[in-house]
Write a protein that holds these residues in place. Structure first.
Motif, PDB file in Angstrom:
ATOM      1  N   ALA A 186       0.839  -1.207   0.000  1.00 45.35           N
ATOM      2  CA  ALA A 186       0.000   0.000   0.000  1.00 45.35           C
ATOM      3  C   ALA A 186       0.871   1.254   0.000  1.00 45.35           C
ATOM      4  N   SER A 187       1.967   1.206   0.740  1.00 44.51           N
ATOM      5  CA  SER A 187       2.902   2.329   0.742  1.00 44.51           C
ATOM      6  C   SER A 187       3.470   2.548  -0.660  1.00 44.51           C
ATOM      7  N   TRP A 188       3.813   1.455  -1.333  1.00 46.35           N
ATOM      8  CA  TRP A 188       4.334   1.552  -2.693  1.00 46.35           C
ATOM      9  C   TRP A 188       3.275   2.134  -3.634  1.00 46.35           C
ATOM     10  N   GLU A 189       2.039   1.702  -3.480  1.00 43.36           N
ATOM     11  CA  GLU A 189       0.959   2.208  -4.332  1.00 43.36           C
ATOM     12  C   GLU A 189       0.831   3.726  -4.198  1.00 43.36           C
ATOM     13  N   THR A 190       0.965   4.231  -2.987  1.00 40.19           N
ATOM     14  CA  THR A 190       0.893   5.673  -2.753  1.00 40.19           C
ATOM     15  C   THR A 190       2.078   6.381  -3.395  1.00 40.19           C
ATOM     16  N   ARG A 191       3.258   5.801  -3.257  1.00 36.64           N
ATOM     17  CA  ARG A 191       4.463   6.414  -3.814  1.00 36.64           C
ATOM     18  C   ARG A 191       4.459   6.408  -5.331  1.00 36.64           C
ATOM     19  N   LYS A 192       3.981   5.326  -5.924  1.00 39.28           N
ATOM     20  CA  LYS A 192       4.065   5.218  -7.380  1.00 39.28           C
ATOM     21  C   LYS A 192       3.171   6.225  -8.078  1.00 39.28           C
ATOM     22  N   GLU A 193       2.110   6.687  -7.420  1.00 41.58           N
ATOM     23  CA  GLU A 193       1.271   7.722  -8.019  1.00 41.58           C
ATOM     24  C   GLU A 193       2.072   8.998  -8.247  1.00 41.58           C
ATOM     25  N   LYS A 194       2.979   9.302  -7.332  1.00 39.25           N
ATOM     26  CA  LYS A 194       3.828  10.484  -7.483  1.00 39.25           C
ATOM     27  C   LYS A 194       4.997  10.214  -8.432  1.00 39.25           C
ATOM     28  N   LEU A 195       5.486   8.986  -8.425  1.00 36.85           N
ATOM     29  CA  LEU A 195       6.654   8.653  -9.235  1.00 36.85           C
ATOM     30  C   LEU A 195       6.335   8.537 -10.721  1.00 36.85           C
ATOM     31  N   HIS A 196       5.079   8.284 -11.072  1.00 41.30           N
ATOM     32  CA  HIS A 196       4.703   8.170 -12.484  1.00 41.30           C
ATOM     33  C   HIS A 196       5.082   9.423 -13.273  1.00 41.30           C
ATOM     34  N   VAL A 197       5.132  10.550 -12.602  1.00 31.10           N
ATOM     35  CA  VAL A 197       5.478  11.805 -13.270  1.00 31.10           C
ATOM     36  C   VAL A 197       6.952  11.823 -13.650  1.00 31.10           C
ATOM     37  N   TRP A 198       7.780  11.166 -12.844  1.00 24.79           N
ATOM     38  CA  TRP A 198       9.227  11.321 -12.990  1.00 24.79           C
ATOM     39  C   TRP A 198       9.933  10.147 -13.639  1.00 24.79           C
ATOM     40  N   ILE A 199       9.407   8.943 -13.506  1.00 26.31           N
ATOM     41  CA  ILE A 199      10.122   7.783 -14.044  1.00 26.31           C
ATOM     42  C   ILE A 199       9.218   6.992 -14.986  1.00 26.31           C
ATOM     43  N   PRO A 200       9.803   6.228 -15.902  1.00 28.58           N
ATOM     44  CA  PRO A 200       9.014   5.483 -16.887  1.00 28.58           C
ATOM     45  C   PRO A 200       8.171   4.372 -16.251  1.00 28.58           C
ATOM     46  N   HIS A 201       7.131   4.028 -16.954  1.00 22.66           N
ATOM     47  CA  HIS A 201       6.199   3.006 -16.484  1.00 22.66           C
ATOM     48  C   HIS A 201       6.891   1.653 -16.307  1.00 22.66           C
ATOM     49  N   ASN A 202       7.871   1.345 -17.141  1.00 19.41           N
ATOM     50  CA  ASN A 202       8.542   0.035 -17.054  1.00 19.41           C
ATOM     51  C   ASN A 202       9.218  -0.172 -15.703  1.00 19.41           C
ATOM     52  N   ASP A 203       9.854   0.860 -15.166  1.00 14.79           N
ATOM     53  CA  ASP A 203      10.509   0.731 -13.865  1.00 14.79           C
ATOM     54  C   ASP A 203       9.478   0.527 -12.755  1.00 14.79           C
ATOM     55  N   ILE A 204       8.383   1.251 -12.842  1.00 12.35           N
ATOM     56  CA  ILE A 204       7.322   1.103 -11.843  1.00 12.35           C
ATOM     57  C   ILE A 204       6.682  -0.273 -11.954  1.00 12.35           C
ATOM     58  N   SER A 205       6.466  -0.724 -13.168  1.00  8.25           N
ATOM     59  CA  SER A 205       5.851  -2.032 -13.393  1.00  8.25           C
ATOM     60  C   SER A 205       6.720  -3.161 -12.844  1.00  8.25           C
ATOM     61  N   ARG A 206       8.027  -3.024 -12.991  1.00 13.91           N
ATOM     62  CA  ARG A 206       8.944  -4.049 -12.477  1.00 13.91           C
ATOM     63  C   ARG A 206       8.827  -4.159 -10.949  1.00 13.91           C
ATOM     64  N   VAL A 207       8.785  -3.020 -10.269  1.00 10.96           N
ATOM     65  CA  VAL A 207       8.631  -3.033  -8.813  1.00 10.96           C
ATOM     66  C   VAL A 207       7.258  -3.591  -8.443  1.00 10.96           C
ATOM     67  N   ASP A 261      19.726   5.998  -9.179  1.00 12.36           N
ATOM     68  CA  ASP A 261      20.969   6.435  -9.818  1.00 12.36           C
ATOM     69  C   ASP A 261      20.814   6.614 -11.328  1.00 12.36           C
ATOM     70  N   THR A 262      19.831   5.954 -11.930  1.00 11.90           N
ATOM     71  CA  THR A 262      19.629   6.120 -13.361  1.00 11.90           C
ATOM     72  C   THR A 262      18.990   7.464 -13.696  1.00 11.90           C
ATOM     73  N   TYR A 263      18.524   8.172 -12.670  1.00 16.82           N
ATOM     74  CA  TYR A 263      17.918   9.493 -12.878  1.00 16.82           C
ATOM     75  C   TYR A 263      18.781  10.617 -12.322  1.00 16.82           C
ATOM     76  N   LYS A 264      19.967  10.263 -11.860  1.00 11.72           N
ATOM     77  CA  LYS A 264      20.904  11.272 -11.333  1.00 11.72           C
ATOM     78  C   LYS A 264      21.455  12.082 -12.505  1.00 11.72           C
ATOM     79  N   PRO A 265      21.481  13.409 -12.363  1.00 10.64           N
ATOM     80  CA  PRO A 265      22.062  14.214 -13.447  1.00 10.64           C
ATOM     81  C   PRO A 265      23.569  14.028 -13.477  1.00 10.64           C
TER      82      PRO A 265
END
Length: 125
Positions: free
Chosen positions: A59-80, A115-119
């Motif tokens: 449930a914690s992940w579900e809450t976090r992924k709603e915010k993360l969808h803006v910043w990271i691709p769906h494939n990374d979220i789907s894997r988790v 780290d894959t999103y680090k500038p």
């Protein structure tokens, strides 16, 4: 000429600022989620984890992924999502050996994905 250089400079600074904000936000979200996973890992390792513990982390992940969808691709979220769903089922069935393996993968993902999103140069070119 001066206006063009100023505009280019401002654009570069905005991009750099957005990149730093993205990395910091993603790093914070995955860091906190990694701590929750580590706690679940310890409980699963000693056999005291139950399905409700795993569902709380999910449930914690579900809450976090709603915010993360803006910043990271769906494939990374789907894997988790996939590994988290498997972990919940395995812990509910008391199959702690396989659940620990899935939790180790999830913990590794929480460390390497930000780290894959680090500038950094390797992420830009």
């Amino acid at each position: 000429m001066v206006k063009s250089l100023t505009a280019i400079g401002v654009a570069v600074l905005l991009l750099l600022g957005a990149g730093l904000f993205e990395w910091r936000f993603v790093n914070t979200q995955f860091g906190e989620f990694g701590e929750e996973l580590h706690t679940l890992y310890l409980k699963a390792d000693d056999g005291s984890a139950n399905g409700e513990d795993a569902k709380a982390v999910q449930a914690s992940w579900e809450t976090r992924k709603e915010k993360l969808h803006v910043w990271i691709p769906h494939n990374d979220i789907s894997r988790v999502d996939d590994y988290m769903s498997e972990t919940v089922r395995l812990i509910a069935e008391k199959d702690f050996d396989l659940a620990l393996a899935k939790l180790e993968i999830l913990i590794h993902l929480t460390k390497c994905l930000p780290d894959t999103y680090k500038p950094a140069v390797e992420n830009i070119f």
